[in-house]
Design a protein around this motif. Sequence first.
Motif, PDB file in Angstrom:
ATOM      1  N   UNK A 132       0.837  -1.203   0.000  1.00 13.08           N
ATOM      2  CA  UNK A 132       0.000   0.000   0.000  1.00 13.08           C
ATOM      3  C   UNK A 132       0.865   1.244   0.000  1.00 13.08           C
ATOM      4  N   UNK A 133       1.908   1.236   0.816  1.00  9.47           N
ATOM      5  CA  UNK A 133       2.790   2.393   0.896  1.00  9.47           C
ATOM      6  C   UNK A 133       3.561   2.600  -0.397  1.00  9.47           C
ATOM      7  N   UNK A 134       3.952   1.505  -1.055  1.00  4.69           N
ATOM      8  CA  UNK A 134       4.725   1.608  -2.289  1.00  4.69           C
ATOM      9  C   UNK A 134       3.880   2.088  -3.459  1.00  4.69           C
ATOM     10  N   UNK A 135       2.667   1.545  -3.606  1.00  2.00           N
ATOM     11  CA  UNK A 135       1.784   1.915  -4.721  1.00  2.00           C
ATOM     12  C   UNK A 135       0.352   1.635  -4.302  1.00  2.00           C
ATOM     13  N   UNK A 136      -0.330   2.587  -3.682  1.00  2.00           N
ATOM     14  CA  UNK A 136      -1.686   2.344  -3.167  1.00  2.00           C
ATOM     15  C   UNK A 136      -2.683   1.976  -4.251  1.00  2.00           C
ATOM     16  N   UNK A 137      -2.584   2.589  -5.431  1.00  2.00           N
ATOM     17  CA  UNK A 137      -3.525   2.273  -6.510  1.00  2.00           C
ATOM     18  C   UNK A 137      -3.392   0.816  -6.940  1.00  2.00           C
ATOM     19  N   UNK A 138      -2.152   0.339  -7.065  1.00  2.00           N
ATOM     20  CA  UNK A 138      -1.943  -1.052  -7.476  1.00  2.00           C
ATOM     21  C   UNK A 138      -2.384  -2.017  -6.381  1.00  2.00           C
ATOM     22  N   UNK A 139      -2.206  -1.620  -5.117  1.00  2.00           N
ATOM     23  CA  UNK A 139      -2.637  -2.481  -4.023  1.00  2.00           C
ATOM     24  C   UNK A 139      -4.142  -2.698  -4.061  1.00  2.00           C
ATOM     25  N   UNK A 140      -4.894  -1.612  -4.333  1.00  2.00           N
ATOM     26  CA  UNK A 140      -6.346  -1.734  -4.457  1.00  2.00           C
ATOM     27  C   UNK A 140      -6.706  -2.558  -5.683  1.00  2.00           C
ATOM     28  N   UNK A 141      -5.993  -2.318  -6.784  1.00  2.00           N
ATOM     29  CA  UNK A 141      -6.243  -3.063  -8.024  1.00  2.00           C
ATOM     30  C   UNK A 141      -6.021  -4.553  -7.824  1.00  2.00           C
ATOM     31  N   UNK A 142      -4.940  -4.914  -7.093  1.00  2.00           N
ATOM     32  CA  UNK A 142      -4.660  -6.323  -6.819  1.00  2.00           C
ATOM     33  C   UNK A 142      -5.757  -6.946  -5.963  1.00  2.00           C
ATOM     34  N   UNK A 143      -6.247  -6.189  -4.983  1.00  2.00           N
ATOM     35  CA  UNK A 143      -7.312  -6.714  -4.122  1.00  2.00           C
ATOM     36  C   UNK A 143      -8.584  -6.959  -4.921  1.00  2.00           C
ATOM     37  N   UNK A 144      -8.953  -6.006  -5.787  1.00  2.00           N
ATOM     38  CA  UNK A 144     -10.156  -6.162  -6.602  1.00  2.00           C
ATOM     39  C   UNK A 144     -10.008  -7.344  -7.541  1.00  2.00           C
ATOM     40  N   UNK A 145      -8.811  -7.536  -8.092  1.00  2.00           N
ATOM     41  CA  UNK A 145      -8.572  -8.679  -8.985  1.00  2.00           C
ATOM     42  C   UNK A 145      -8.743  -9.988  -8.241  1.00  2.00           C
ATOM     43  N   UNK A 146      -8.393 -10.007  -6.966  1.00  2.00           N
ATOM     44  CA  UNK A 146      -8.517 -11.235  -6.187  1.00  2.00           C
ATOM     45  C   UNK A 146      -9.975 -11.634  -5.986  1.00  2.00           C
ATOM     46  N   UNK A 147     -10.891 -10.681  -6.093  1.00  2.00           N
ATOM     47  CA  UNK A 147     -12.304 -10.997  -5.910  1.00  2.00           C
ATOM     48  C   UNK A 147     -12.825 -11.916  -7.007  1.00  2.00           C
ATOM     49  N   UNK A 148     -12.236 -11.841  -8.195  1.00  2.00           N
ATOM     50  CA  UNK A 148     -12.725 -12.651  -9.305  1.00  2.00           C
ATOM     51  C   UNK A 148     -12.291 -14.102  -9.192  1.00  2.00           C
ATOM     52  N   UNK A 149     -11.419 -14.399  -8.221  1.00  2.00           N
ATOM     53  CA  UNK A 149     -10.988 -15.822  -8.036  1.00  2.00           C
ATOM     54  C   UNK A 149     -11.736 -16.445  -6.925  1.00  2.00           C
TER      55      UNK A 149
END
Length: 398
Positions: free
Chosen positions: A124-141
């Motif tokens: 989150x600290x390194x790239x908050x947008x990508x952290x959220x994007x990764x979490x949303x992507x995990x929902x599809x699995x």
Amino acid sequence: MNAAGADTDTVLRKRQLTVRTTSSNGGNGFRVGGGKGAAAATPPEPVSPSARLLEDFFIVVVIGIATPVNDPVARAGIAAQFARYPRFRSIQVTDEDGGNPRWVRTTLNVDDHIIYPELDMDAVAADPDKAVEDYVASLSTRTGARPRPPASAGALAFAAWLWSFVALAWHTVVDVASFFATTMFLKDPHTLFKRVKHGEFQRKRIVHRGLSFDDVKLVKNAMNGAYVDMINSGREDEVKWGNALGFIILPFFIGMHKDPLDYVRKAKKVVDRKKSSLEVVFTHLAAEVILKLFGLKAAAAIFHRMISHTTISFSNMIGPVEQVEFCGHPVVFIAPSGYGPPEALTVNFQSYVNTMMVNLAVDEAQFPDCHELLDDFSESLRQIKDAALSLGKHHTKA
């Protein structure tokens, strides 16, 4: 909700909730959650055929807010606003023998709808947008009828009005035939946008990019286009809840044009032609009839086959023209998308104030660099806008 905005003593919720349960008494007088009054007295409402057909499709909406989440305010807002909607305070109930599911009112528990995900705080600290994007992507699995012209308009106007119905009937026959042919045997040719292995489930990554709505309006005005506004009104108890599912098959032309506006001209011609057709009405009725006659499994198989034979699914929605709040929090952007269709790419457009959000749900195996695809959307709009400006200057000089 963002993890950083949650109280430190809040228990992180990881379990997934379900809205499906089984009634032990056939659904008669079924009570859920110990509620009294309206929640318990409201008779169960059958789940619509369209909703049953789409039960494996999931909508994901990412909402950006301008301030950190105020947990008490958010909870109060959800309890006050969302509790008014029947679907939000209902669960699906089926008989023990697997009968038709029904919506049954239950007592709303806000804690069942607010989940604080466990996120890697270093990520989150390194790239908050990508952290959220990764979490949303995990929902599809995880149409309206045409009014008849007055007699004073003359024979030519009456003939044009009559011809419009002939064209409507012919276009409808052609479109419906094309739809069923696509369901049975017609397939789109293979392109880079088409999923390679339809039978395998791949994780979907959901990304978005904001474009200038003013640029979109400029192109629309230059091409004499039009927006379609859908306005729903009425009291809550007068609204018919459920999904009205219909399909329109639109051809996409892949090729290089010297004039970027040619893409817009072709798309406008196709859409104008589709407006003179009842394809969406017939496909909606066909979906309900097939579901009632052959059951959910047959209808879902046909629906899946139709989607598998096409390349891209897309939709668009006009959003608020002024800034709104989400449970007391100023909204910066709205980015709806989803996962479930067996296509490699799903595109959703959502306008909000002066931004047009492009939302992509992509098959990670097919689009390893989906952000480059978003760059292409931005560059395409820039080229089309520049061509529209040049066209406007040319007309002014002429």
